[in-house]
Design an enzyme around this catalytic site. Structure first.
Site, PDB file in Angstrom:
ATOM      1  N   LYS A 130       0.480  -1.145  -0.081  1.00 23.97           N
ATOM      2  CA  LYS A 130       0.179  -0.155   0.008  1.00 23.97           C
ATOM      3  C   LYS A 130       1.311   1.170   0.455  1.00 23.97           C
ATOM      4  O   LYS A 130       1.601   0.826  -0.106  1.00 23.97           O
ATOM      5  CB  LYS A 130      -0.314  -0.023   0.966  1.00 23.97           C
ATOM      6  CG  LYS A 130      -1.705  -0.757   1.080  1.00 23.97           C
ATOM      7  CD  LYS A 130      -3.608  -0.422   0.129  1.00 23.97           C
ATOM      8  CE  LYS A 130      -4.593  -1.838   0.000  1.00 23.97           C
ATOM      9  NZ  LYS A 130      -3.861  -3.108  -0.112  1.00 23.97           N
TER      10      LYS A 130
HETATM   11  C1  LIG Z   1     -10.026  -2.662  -1.906  1.00 21.76           C
HETATM   12  C2  LIG Z   1      -9.274  -3.758  -0.465  1.00 21.76           C
HETATM   13  N1  LIG Z   1     -10.097  -4.048   0.705  1.00 21.76           N
HETATM   14  C3  LIG Z   1      -9.422  -4.820   1.529  1.00 21.76           C
HETATM   15  C4  LIG Z   1      -8.175  -4.378   1.881  1.00 21.76           C
HETATM   16  C5  LIG Z   1      -7.685  -5.693   2.656  1.00 21.76           C
HETATM   17  O1  LIG Z   1      -6.588  -4.729   3.239  1.00 21.76           O
HETATM   18  P1  LIG Z   1      -5.513  -5.590   4.327  1.00 21.76           P
HETATM   19  O2  LIG Z   1      -4.805  -6.355   3.041  1.00 21.76           O
HETATM   20  O3  LIG Z   1      -4.564  -4.961   4.819  1.00 21.76           O
HETATM   21  O4  LIG Z   1      -6.320  -6.353   5.178  1.00 21.76           O
HETATM   22  C6  LIG Z   1      -7.311  -4.660  -0.030  1.00 21.76           C
HETATM   23  C7  LIG Z   1      -5.404  -4.325   0.646  1.00 21.76           C
HETATM   24  O5  LIG Z   1      -5.303  -5.705   0.295  1.00 21.76           O
HETATM   25  C8  LIG Z   1      -8.253  -3.810  -0.600  1.00 21.76           C
HETATM   26  O6  LIG Z   1      -7.120  -3.881  -1.544  1.00 21.76           O
END
Ligand SMILES: Cc1ncc(COP(=O)(O)O)c(C=O)c1O
Length: 312
Positions: A130
């Site tokens: 990110k």
């Molecule tokens: C659109 C979206 N929602 C949720 C997530 C979930 O985040 P994480 O990977 O930190 O759990 C991500 C990224 O990984 C994402 O791109």
């Protein structure tokens, strides 16, 4: 918070969303937007995206509302802000919660206001890929102090520390470690620089590619300023996209297809409305190298390689 997924889970849980409730979600997103709805026992209602912005279409939201609808999760896909005025108006009219999935749009604005500050909750991710990272991690924002405090309590096993190991309700182990938080604070100081780079990369791609009539960049609302976590394009040309990606790789340019529409996942078939726009965008959609570790030079070279293959 331990992740963006955990943040979405906690937002839904805190709002008391569960069995017999419906939550409206977009057809084009990373799968982690949808799964937390299932974690709390609610039903995701997948609606189509707008074919220009690739974000949830407010008209489709309206069509999907039933007496069971409790919330909408708009996703600012790849850093492009959703139509938050339209979404908040619908939410107000039908008395729905809005949980913004801001995992890809830290720093993006709409009417000069940061994404993640419109809905009841904003859910962010600090995953390794990110804009800023804590290795893995997440964050929830809310204007409701009582909710924010309660979530802080829940993610720490709902422990009432004043009474030792006493847990008045069921909690979760979703808190971020101190080491990750320290890394996050240092990363925050670099946010502006990262954002500038992401936006510059998109501008370079646009300058080199946008005159090709079959290339469409994700459209941005006039009121919005994207963070452009990833610059993605749709190629509206009859071609084998996987072969194109292979050829690009051979020539030194790393690209990948956009997210597979969530309607395609076997376990989500029963929750999907018509998703033709998502499939259409998916057919020609690729993400271009956008990491801030890239140089302007690499981005220019990638754009020129792509141009050479497509126009050649
Ligand atoms: C659109 C979206 N929602 C949720 C997530 C979930 O985040 P994480 O990977 O930190 O759990 C991500 C990224 O990984 C994402 O791109």
């Amino acid at each position: 918070m331990q992740s963006g997924t955990a943040a979405l889970h906690m937002a839904l849980y805190e709002l008391g969303i569960g069995e017999n409730d419906e939550v409206i979600v977009p057809s084009l997103t990373f799968i982690a937007t949808i799964n937390p709805v299932l974690y709390v026992g609610a039903k995701p209602v997948i609606v189509d995206v707008d074919s220009e912005t690739w974000n949830i279409d407010p008209e489709e939201i309206k069509k999907a509302i039933t007496s069971k609808t409790k919330a909408i999760i708009p996703v600012h896909l790849y850093g492009n802000s959703c139509d938050m005025d339209a979404i908040m108006e619908i939410a107000k009219e039908y008395n729905l919660y809005v949980i913004e999935d801001v995992t890809e749009s830290l720093g993006a604005t709409y009417r000069g206001r940061f994404t993640g500050t419109f809905g009841h909750f904003g859910c962010f991710s600090f995953n390794g890929n990110k804009l800023i990272t804590t290795g893995g991690g997440g964050m929830i924002t809310s204007e409701n102090e009582a909710s924010a405090e309660h979530i802080k309590f829940l993610v720490n096993q709902a422990r009432d520390e004043s009474k030792g190991y006493y847990h008045p309700e069921m909690g979760f182990n979703y808190r971020m470690t101190n080491i990750e938080a320290a890394l996050g604070l240092a990363q925050f100081e670099r946010l502006e620089g990262f954002l500038e780079k992401k936006r510059e990369f998109r501008q370079i791609y646009q300058e080199i590619l946008s005159d090709l009539p079959y290339i469409k960049f994700q459209k941005e609302y006039d009121k919005a300023k994207g963070s452009w976590w990833l610059t993605c394009i749709e190629i509206e040309k009859k071609m084998n996209l996987d072969s194109l990606i292979k050829e690009l790789k051979e020539k030194g340019a790393q690209t990948r297809r956009i997210f597979v529409p969530v309607c395609e996942m076997p376990y989500l078939k029963g929750y999907s409305n018509e998703c033709s726009n998502a499939y259409e965008v998916y057919k020609g959609g690729i993400c271009l190298p956008s990491s801030t570790l890239n140089s302007v030079d690499t981005v220019e070279k990638t754009a020129l390689i792509l141009r050479g293959i497509l126009a050649g």
